[in-house]
Design a protein around this motif. Structure first.
Motif, PDB file in Angstrom:
ATOM      1  N   ILE A  54     -57.341  21.320  -5.589  1.00 29.92           N
ATOM      2  CA  ILE A  54     -56.395  21.326  -6.713  1.00 29.92           C
ATOM      3  C   ILE A  54     -55.976  19.910  -7.057  1.00 29.92           C
ATOM      4  CG2 ILE A  54     -54.132  22.099  -7.447  1.00 29.92           C
ATOM      5  CD1 ILE A  54     -54.414  24.486  -5.771  1.00 29.92           C
TER       6      ILE A  54
ATOM      7  N   ARG B 262     -52.671  29.703 -15.736  1.00 29.41           N
ATOM      8  CA  ARG B 262     -52.109  29.866 -14.407  1.00 29.41           C
ATOM      9  C   ARG B 262     -52.316  31.293 -13.914  1.00 29.41           C
ATOM     10  NH1 ARG B 262     -46.651  27.338 -12.195  1.00 29.41           N
ATOM     11  NH2 ARG B 262     -47.402  25.655 -13.477  1.00 29.41           N
ATOM     12  N   MET B 263     -52.152  32.258 -14.833  1.00 30.67           N
ATOM     13  CA  MET B 263     -52.356  33.668 -14.454  1.00 30.67           C
ATOM     14  C   MET B 263     -53.792  33.899 -14.011  1.00 30.67           C
ATOM     15  SD  MET B 263     -50.032  36.005 -14.492  1.00 30.67           S
ATOM     16  CE  MET B 263     -51.055  37.436 -14.563  1.00 30.67           C
ATOM     17  N   ILE B 264     -54.754  33.385 -14.812  1.00 35.91           N
ATOM     18  CA  ILE B 264     -56.163  33.584 -14.484  1.00 35.91           C
ATOM     19  C   ILE B 264     -56.479  32.910 -13.158  1.00 35.91           C
ATOM     20  CG2 ILE B 264     -58.523  33.048 -15.187  1.00 35.91           C
ATOM     21  CD1 ILE B 264     -57.617  33.285 -18.066  1.00 35.91           C
TER      22      ILE B 264
ATOM     23  N   HIS C 139     -57.817  23.870   0.129  1.00 38.06           N
ATOM     24  CA  HIS C 139     -57.415  24.330  -1.190  1.00 38.06           C
ATOM     25  C   HIS C 139     -56.650  23.247  -1.945  1.00 38.06           C
ATOM     26  CE1 HIS C 139     -57.064  27.637  -3.714  1.00 38.06           C
ATOM     27  NE2 HIS C 139     -55.766  27.552  -3.802  1.00 38.06           N
ATOM     28  N   TYR C 140     -55.753  22.613  -1.217  1.00 33.94           N
ATOM     29  CA  TYR C 140     -54.916  21.560  -1.782  1.00 33.94           C
ATOM     30  C   TYR C 140     -55.773  20.420  -2.292  1.00 33.94           C
ATOM     31  CZ  TYR C 140     -51.871  17.565  -2.092  1.00 33.94           C
ATOM     32  OH  TYR C 140     -51.235  16.451  -2.554  1.00 33.94           O
TER      33      TYR C 140
ATOM     34  N   LYS D 239     -57.284  26.190   5.721  1.00 34.74           N
ATOM     35  CA  LYS D 239     -57.495  26.844   4.429  1.00 34.74           C
ATOM     36  C   LYS D 239     -56.558  26.249   3.378  1.00 34.74           C
ATOM     37  CE  LYS D 239     -56.488  31.321   3.720  1.00 34.74           C
ATOM     38  NZ  LYS D 239     -56.617  32.768   3.507  1.00 34.74           N
ATOM     39  N   TYR D 240     -55.291  26.093   3.738  1.00 34.80           N
ATOM     40  CA  TYR D 240     -54.324  25.552   2.791  1.00 34.80           C
ATOM     41  C   TYR D 240     -54.717  24.157   2.343  1.00 34.80           C
ATOM     42  CZ  TYR D 240     -49.913  23.902   0.836  1.00 34.80           C
ATOM     43  OH  TYR D 240     -48.964  23.390   0.001  1.00 34.80           O
TER      44      TYR D 240
ATOM     45  N   ASN E 235     -67.349  37.865  -2.629  1.00 33.41           N
ATOM     46  CA  ASN E 235     -68.260  38.951  -2.260  1.00 33.41           C
ATOM     47  C   ASN E 235     -69.202  39.252  -3.399  1.00 33.41           C
ATOM     48  OD1 ASN E 235     -67.291  39.354   0.269  1.00 33.41           O
ATOM     49  ND2 ASN E 235     -65.993  41.093  -0.239  1.00 33.41           N
TER      50      ASN E 235
ATOM     51  N   GLN F 214     -57.782  33.234  -7.493  1.00 39.14           N
ATOM     52  CA  GLN F 214     -57.497  32.759  -6.152  1.00 39.14           C
ATOM     53  C   GLN F 214     -57.081  33.891  -5.243  1.00 39.14           C
ATOM     54  OE1 GLN F 214     -58.027  29.983  -4.823  1.00 39.14           O
ATOM     55  NE2 GLN F 214     -58.651  28.944  -6.661  1.00 39.14           N
ATOM     56  N   SER F 215     -56.208  34.739  -5.737  1.00 41.90           N
ATOM     57  CA  SER F 215     -55.717  35.778  -4.853  1.00 41.90           C
ATOM     58  C   SER F 215     -56.776  36.836  -4.645  1.00 41.90           C
ATOM     59  CB  SER F 215     -54.473  36.422  -5.430  1.00 41.90           C
ATOM     60  OG  SER F 215     -54.823  37.204  -6.551  1.00 41.90           O
TER      61      SER F 215
ATOM     62  N   LYS G 110     -43.387  38.200  -8.095  1.00 38.79           N
ATOM     63  CA  LYS G 110     -44.109  38.561  -9.311  1.00 38.79           C
ATOM     64  C   LYS G 110     -44.712  39.948  -9.229  1.00 38.79           C
ATOM     65  CE  LYS G 110     -45.174  34.370 -11.724  1.00 38.79           C
ATOM     66  NZ  LYS G 110     -44.757  33.201 -10.971  1.00 38.79           N
ATOM     67  N   VAL G 111     -44.369  40.679  -8.223  1.00 33.35           N
ATOM     68  CA  VAL G 111     -44.935  42.036  -8.107  1.00 33.35           C
ATOM     69  C   VAL G 111     -44.215  42.958  -9.088  1.00 33.35           C
ATOM     70  CG1 VAL G 111     -45.297  43.962  -6.556  1.00 33.35           C
ATOM     71  CG2 VAL G 111     -45.577  41.656  -5.728  1.00 33.35           C
TER      72      VAL G 111
ATOM     73  N   GLN H  83     -54.446  32.210 -10.697  1.00 31.18           N
ATOM     74  CA  GLN H  83     -53.875  32.964  -9.585  1.00 31.18           C
ATOM     75  C   GLN H  83     -54.682  34.212  -9.299  1.00 31.18           C
ATOM     76  OE1 GLN H  83     -49.829  33.831 -10.516  1.00 31.18           O
ATOM     77  NE2 GLN H  83     -49.163  31.760 -10.118  1.00 31.18           N
ATOM     78  N   PHE H  84     -55.129  34.884 -10.368  1.00 30.44           N
ATOM     79  CA  PHE H  84     -55.900  36.103 -10.185  1.00 30.44           C
ATOM     80  C   PHE H  84     -57.163  35.812  -9.393  1.00 30.44           C
ATOM     81  CE2 PHE H  84     -57.587  40.167 -10.998  1.00 30.44           C
ATOM     82  CZ  PHE H  84     -58.900  40.018 -11.359  1.00 30.44           C
TER      83      PHE H  84
END
Lengths: 348, 344
Positions: free
Chosen positions: A225, A5-7, A221-222, A217-218, A20, A12-13, A347-348, A9-10
């Motif tokens: 997933i 999940r971390m990877i 993406h949905y 966009k949402y 690029n 994706q965000s 999560k910041v 999210q990384f």
């Protein structure tokens, strides 16, 4: 699970810089391909133009199609486009968004190829060497005396220094410099035009359809997933199915052995501990496997489920337990009261 | 795992350093592009100036647009500029700050190209060889004006027969290169002095306003990233629940149709598979959904986010934020705080 999940999210965000990076790599690959390609002008009047235009236009087309094909999301787009509407209406804006973002990425390599070809100049030189204005650049007085075919034959050899024999008419370097200068000017204009277009599209968009863009966009993406999660769930199900199937097979075999009197006591003696084991293990191992089966336990039912998933996707509304029969809409039922309180996880 | 989290946090917390990195990368790409570009002066009277000046100015323009394109903050700035005010009024100072920071970074690559071209000298020689005053050079005394013009046009091309090994050509070429390099170094010096002064003198004027604007522009950027991240989480959980619902509703349908045959010594008919809501009730699943669980609700949420951003006041009651988020149960006390749960 948390690690994935971390990877996820990384990526994706940080998708902006990830994409690029991909575009940069494709641009470099295209430039490298051009430099590795050995350009070979035929230096014949009819063939020069055809060869050069072929080199200028065919590889970009191939690169564009390759860019589309290598993008994993193209099959997702095709699936979403061709599925029956069923209980979930199709949104053309989402399809457009998906296609546009794929096409934009696939266009990078062709644009780089065309730009590098024009800036290098060999292609343009080969294509237009017969159209050089000899009157202004060379000995214009000799031109009327020459038949057109002879002139064309002479000029067609400009790109090939070892066979050029028209220096008395037009110095080869002058013609080459002239054509390369025009080619490079065209190349830089092309680069400027494409960057300007890209900039306008990217910067002007927030002035108009920003809300619609966020929605598209949402939902695109949905869809991605949801497809992955469905595959994951099906895999879990198949695994549990297989396990239970094999378990039952072994149990049935044991049962047969028990019933068969040929082995008599021996079979009973050997079978009993296994039966006892089999009797004990379902309580812990197969229980959770059977839970994963979610009540779907035969081929016909599974096939029906898969067909139904394709033909009639569920509506995008959670919290309804009504069956699909009847008018298919459970909107008439009152919603159960919601008691949760919103908590915001930072999560910041 | 920890490395990812640290990298993730680093990137999230300092978008300025990411942008600086991209700016440097673009400058390096410019240097590489210039060195691999094959300069080709046409050595013809009217074309020289066009080619030389075109090459001096067109690539910088393209690089400037590229610099704006790859910088994420330019899009964020445009969005902040064009959004409706809603509950959060716009501060033009922040937009100006973001604009100037974006422009400064986008100007780096074009300036590198221009300085390289001037210090190298080929562009300048090509563009201005015809504009040189022949009186300065003694070799042109016994040539007609048209011959002089023709000669000057060919000065950038060393290998041309007309000007090969000619001392006059070398003289003109040296003169123009010297001029070009002088201009190049002067521009470099000027830019560095201006940058130095701007950076040193800035604290003398409005330092607090500057700090506030820097903070809020960083905030806007981070907020946009976090919103996208939250949407991702939400989409994931939405999809998860949707898929599980689908499986369970298939069962109900089959039960209703009476298609489920007696399983052979396997699952007893009475055993119900676990309800999906039981799976997700505890813990992160439902909480991530935040009670937004239909297409209309998600669309409404996204429209409201765009057209009416919440005010920057976390102690206010959520009820004041507008109708878009009212699908939750009413909050009990008006002074209720939102829980901030920080994952460490």
């Amino acid at each position: 699970m948390d690690k994935f999940r971390m990877i996820f999210q990384f990526l994706q965000s940080n998708q902006e810089s990830f994409m690029n990076g991909i575009c940069g790599i494709m641009a470099l690959a295209s430039a490298q391909m051009y430099s590795a390609f050995d350009f070979n002008c035929p230096c014949l009047p009819g063939y020069n133009m055809a060869y050069s235009m072929g080199i200028l236009l065919t590889p970009p087309l191939v690169l564009f199609l390759l860019g589309l094909v290598m993008n994993n999301n193209i099959s997702m787009l095709a699936e979403e486009w061709k599925r029956p509407a069923g209980r979930r209406a199709k949104d053309p804006a989402v399809l457009r968004y998906m296609f546009c973002s794929m096409a934009q990425r696939a266009l990078i390599a062709p644009v780089v190829w065309v730009a590098v070809t024009l800036l290098d100049g060999k292609c343009f030189l080969c294509a237009f060497c017969t159209a050089v204005p000899v009157a202004t650049l060379g000995n214009g007085s000799l031109v009327p005396g020459l038949p057109a075919t002879e002139l064309a034959r002479l000029l067609a050899r400009v790109p090939c220094p070892e066979i050029y024999d028209g220096n008395w008419l037009l110095a080869r370097e002058v013609a080459v410099r002239y054509l390369r200068c025009i080619s490079q000017a065209l190349g830089w204009s092309f680069v400027l035009l494409t960057t300007l277009l890209a900039f306008v599209v990217r910067s002007v968009r927030p002035c108009f359809t920003q809300a619609a863009f966020l929605k598209s966009k949402y939902w695109s993406h949905y869809i991605d997933i949801e497809r992955k999660l469905f595959d994951e769930t099906c895999t879990e199900h198949a695994k549990a199915f297989a396990k239970v199937c094999i378990q039952q097979f072994f149990e049935a075999m044991n049962h047969d052995l028990e019933l068969g009197h040929t082995h008599g006591v021996l079979a009973t003696a050997t079978a009993t501990p296994t039966t006892a084991e089999a009797a004990q293990s379902p309580s812990d191992r197969t229980e959770e496997e059977k839970e994963k089966l979610r009540g779907i336990t035969d081929q016909g039912t599974m096939n029906k489920l898969l067909t139904s998933w394709h033909e009639c996707k569920p509506p995008l509304r959670l919290g309804q337990e009504a069956p699909l029969m009847g008018n298919g809409w459970a909107g008439s039922e009152p919603r159960p009261p919601r008691k949760e309180v919103a908590t915001y996880f930072s999560k910041v | 795992m920890d490395r990812f989290r640290m990298l993730f946090q680093h990137l999230q917390s300092s978008s300025e350093s990411v942008m600086n990195g991209i700016c440097l990368l673009l400058a390096a790409v410019t240097v590489k592009m210039y060195s691999s570009f094959d300069f080709n002066c046409p050595c013809l009277a009217r074309y020289n100036a066009l080619y030389g000046l075109g090459l001096l100015l067109t690539p910088p323009l393209a690089l400037f647009l590229c610099g704006l394109l790859v910088n994420r903050q330019s899009v964020v700035m445009m969005e902040e500029w064009r959004r409706p005010a809603g509950h959060r009024k716009k501060d033009l100072g922040i937009i100006r700050y973001m604009c100037s920071s974006v422009l400064q970074r986008a100007l780096a690559a074009p300036l590198v190209w221009i300085l390289l071209a001037l210090l190298d000298g080929k562009c300048f020689v090509c563009a201005f060889s015809n504009s040189v005053d022949p009186e300065k050079f003694l070799d042109f005394a016994n040539m007609t004006p048209s011959q002089v013009q023709l000669f000057l046009a060919k000065v950038p091309c060393k290998e041309d027969e007309m000007v090969k090994d000619s001392p006059a050509r070398k003289a003109v070429s040296r003169y123009l290169r010297c001029l070009s390099q002088a201009i190049g170094w002067s521009i470099t010096l000027l830019l560095i002095v201006v940058a130095f002064l701007a950076r040193c003198l800035r604290p003398c004027f409005d330092q607090t306003v500057f700090l506030q604007r820097r903070y809020w522009s960083n905030y806007v950027d981070l907020e946009q990233k976090l919103f996208d991240e939250t949407c991702c989480e939400h989409a994931r959980d939405f999809a998860h629940r949707c898929v599980l619902h689908f499986f369970s509703s298939m069962q109900s349908e089959l039960r209703a149709l009476g298609l489920r045959r007696e399983p052979a010594g396997g699952i007893p008919e009475s055993q119900e598979p676990p309800e999906p809501s039981e799976d997700l009730d505890g813990g992160s699943g439902k909480a991530h959904l935040r009670a937004i669980s239909s297409r209309e609700q998600v669309d409404h949420l996204l429209s409201t986010w765009y057209s009416s951003k919440p005010p920057l006041d976390l102690t206010a009651s959520p009820r004041l934020w507008g109708p878009g988020l009212n699908h939750r149960a009413p909050v009990a006390a008006p002074g209720t705080r939102l829980c901030h749960q920080v994952d460490v």
